[in-house]
Design a protein around this motif. Structure first.
Motif, PDB file in Angstrom:
ATOM      1  N   VAL A  61      -7.613   7.225   3.649  1.00  0.00           N
ATOM      2  CA  VAL A  61      -6.467   6.447   3.214  1.00  0.00           C
ATOM      3  C   VAL A  61      -5.725   5.960   4.449  1.00  0.00           C
ATOM      4  N   ARG A  62      -5.379   4.680   4.431  1.00  0.00           N
ATOM      5  CA  ARG A  62      -4.702   4.051   5.574  1.00  0.00           C
ATOM      6  C   ARG A  62      -3.373   3.471   5.090  1.00  0.00           C
ATOM      7  N   LEU A  63      -2.283   3.862   5.747  1.00  0.00           N
ATOM      8  CA  LEU A  63      -0.953   3.364   5.408  1.00  0.00           C
ATOM      9  C   LEU A  63      -0.400   2.553   6.581  1.00  0.00           C
ATOM     10  N   PRO A  64       0.239   1.428   6.285  1.00  0.00           N
ATOM     11  CA  PRO A  64       0.836   0.638   7.367  1.00  0.00           C
ATOM     12  C   PRO A  64       1.954   1.419   8.066  1.00  0.00           C
ATOM     13  N   ALA A  65       2.134   1.164   9.362  1.00  0.00           N
ATOM     14  CA  ALA A  65       3.227   1.779  10.105  1.00  0.00           C
ATOM     15  C   ALA A  65       4.544   1.454   9.410  1.00  0.00           C
ATOM     16  N   GLY A  66       5.394   2.473   9.264  1.00  0.00           N
ATOM     17  CA  GLY A  66       6.710   2.279   8.669  1.00  0.00           C
ATOM     18  C   GLY A  66       6.754   2.322   7.153  1.00  0.00           C
ATOM     19  N   LEU A  67       5.618   2.414   6.490  1.00  0.00           N
ATOM     20  CA  LEU A  67       5.611   2.434   5.020  1.00  0.00           C
ATOM     21  C   LEU A  67       6.313   3.691   4.503  1.00  0.00           C
ATOM     22  N   VAL A  68       7.187   3.519   3.523  1.00  0.00           N
ATOM     23  CA  VAL A  68       7.847   4.635   2.849  1.00  0.00           C
ATOM     24  C   VAL A  68       7.614   4.447   1.354  1.00  0.00           C
ATOM     25  N   LEU A  81      -5.667  15.659   5.393  1.00  0.00           N
ATOM     26  CA  LEU A  81      -5.734  15.954   6.818  1.00  0.00           C
ATOM     27  C   LEU A  81      -5.417  14.659   7.563  1.00  0.00           C
ATOM     28  N   ILE A  82      -4.432  14.708   8.450  1.00  0.00           N
ATOM     29  CA  ILE A  82      -4.054  13.527   9.218  1.00  0.00           C
ATOM     30  C   ILE A  82      -5.138  13.260  10.265  1.00  0.00           C
ATOM     31  N   GLU A  86       1.400   9.334  12.472  1.00  0.00           N
ATOM     32  CA  GLU A  86       2.327  10.429  12.188  1.00  0.00           C
ATOM     33  C   GLU A  86       2.931  10.206  10.811  1.00  0.00           C
ATOM     34  N   MET A  87       2.886  11.246   9.971  1.00  0.00           N
ATOM     35  CA  MET A  87       3.344  11.142   8.594  1.00  0.00           C
ATOM     36  C   MET A  87       4.335  12.236   8.249  1.00  0.00           C
ATOM     37  N   VAL A  88       5.124  11.935   7.212  1.00  0.00           N
ATOM     38  CA  VAL A  88       6.046  12.897   6.624  1.00  0.00           C
ATOM     39  C   VAL A  88       5.793  12.891   5.124  1.00  0.00           C
ATOM     40  N   HIS A  89       5.726  14.081   4.532  1.00  0.00           N
ATOM     41  CA  HIS A  89       5.628  14.258   3.080  1.00  0.00           C
ATOM     42  C   HIS A  89       6.735  15.235   2.714  1.00  0.00           C
ATOM     43  N   VAL A  90       7.671  14.811   1.861  1.00  0.00           N
ATOM     44  CA  VAL A  90       8.800  15.665   1.512  1.00  0.00           C
ATOM     45  C   VAL A  90       9.189  15.493   0.051  1.00  0.00           C
ATOM     46  N   THR A  91       9.849  16.530  -0.467  1.00  0.00           N
ATOM     47  CA  THR A  91      10.474  16.413  -1.782  1.00  0.00           C
ATOM     48  C   THR A  91      11.777  15.648  -1.584  1.00  0.00           C
ATOM     49  N   GLY A  92      12.369  15.182  -2.653  1.00  0.00           N
ATOM     50  CA  GLY A  92      13.569  14.370  -2.556  1.00  0.00           C
ATOM     51  C   GLY A  92      14.788  15.082  -2.033  1.00  0.00           C
ATOM     52  N   ASN A  93      14.764  16.414  -1.974  1.00  0.00           N
ATOM     53  CA  ASN A  93      15.962  17.152  -1.566  1.00  0.00           C
ATOM     54  C   ASN A  93      15.935  17.621  -0.113  1.00  0.00           C
ATOM     55  N   VAL A  94      15.036  17.107   0.698  1.00  0.00           N
ATOM     56  CA  VAL A  94      14.963  17.499   2.103  1.00  0.00           C
ATOM     57  C   VAL A  94      15.747  16.493   2.946  1.00  0.00           C
ATOM     58  N   ALA A  95      16.656  16.992   3.760  1.00  0.00           N
ATOM     59  CA  ALA A  95      17.440  16.128   4.647  1.00  0.00           C
ATOM     60  C   ALA A  95      16.538  15.569   5.740  1.00  0.00           C
ATOM     61  N   CYS A 126      -1.170   4.887   9.771  1.00  0.00           N
ATOM     62  CA  CYS A 126      -1.526   6.286   9.550  1.00  0.00           C
ATOM     63  C   CYS A 126      -2.829   6.334   8.760  1.00  0.00           C
ATOM     64  N   VAL A 127      -3.737   7.191   9.174  1.00  0.00           N
ATOM     65  CA  VAL A 127      -5.003   7.369   8.470  1.00  0.00           C
ATOM     66  C   VAL A 127      -5.134   8.842   8.122  1.00  0.00           C
TER      67      VAL A 127
END
Length: 146
Positions: A61-68, A81-82, A86-95, A126-127
């Motif tokens: 899976v390939r995501l464009p830079a800056g995609l949210v 596996l990255i 660089e990626m972030v995966h979070v639940t909605g309640n993480v600051a 990101c891949v």
């Protein structure tokens, strides 16, 4: 002849059939032979095994830079596996200050039904290698499934 062989390999990949490189059953797909399907949002999937809309599957899976992504849930568990970026995966309640940035070689697992968002925070795409233990869906929080 090479073009014909690559077209045949792509057809096998898209239908979920194995492309075997030798009589011993080893399956090889060189990176240049991956066939990418790009969504309207710019996310690209290269099928490795299975049809993502019908069953469990593996894909690059390939995501464009800056995609949210919007906060969403999936019916199946995700295991990734990255590979690059660089990626972030979070639940909605993480600051934002508590977000953990994942880099090449890092693993993530998102349980089925967990509302989360994913972002590619690097300046390059990101891949990831992704296994999902059921068919693909993407349900933004607040929407219902048809």
């Amino acid at each position: 002849m090479t073009t014909i062989l690559r077209a045949a390999a792509a057809t096998f990949l898209l239908t979920g059939l194995a492309v075997e490189a030798s009589a011993d059953g080893i399956r090889l797909i060189p990176q240049p032979d991956l066939v990418w399907e790009v969504t309207p949002e710019g996310v690209a999937f290269a099928a490795l095994k299975g049809n993502r809309f019908l069953e469990s599957y593996m894909a690059m899976v390939r995501l464009p830079a800056g995609l949210v992504s919007p906060i969403h849930v999936k019916s199946a568990g995700m295991f990734g596996l990255i590979v690059s970026g660089e990626m972030v995966h979070v639940t909605g309640n993480v600051a934002p200050a508590q977000e953990q940035v994942l880099k090449a070689g890092d693993y993530y697992e998102i349980p089925a039904g967990l509302a989360h968002l994913s972002k590619c925070v690097s300046t390059t795409e990101c891949v990831t290698f992704l296994y999902q233990d059921g068919a693909f869906d993407f349900v933004p929080v607040g929407e219902t499934r048809p």
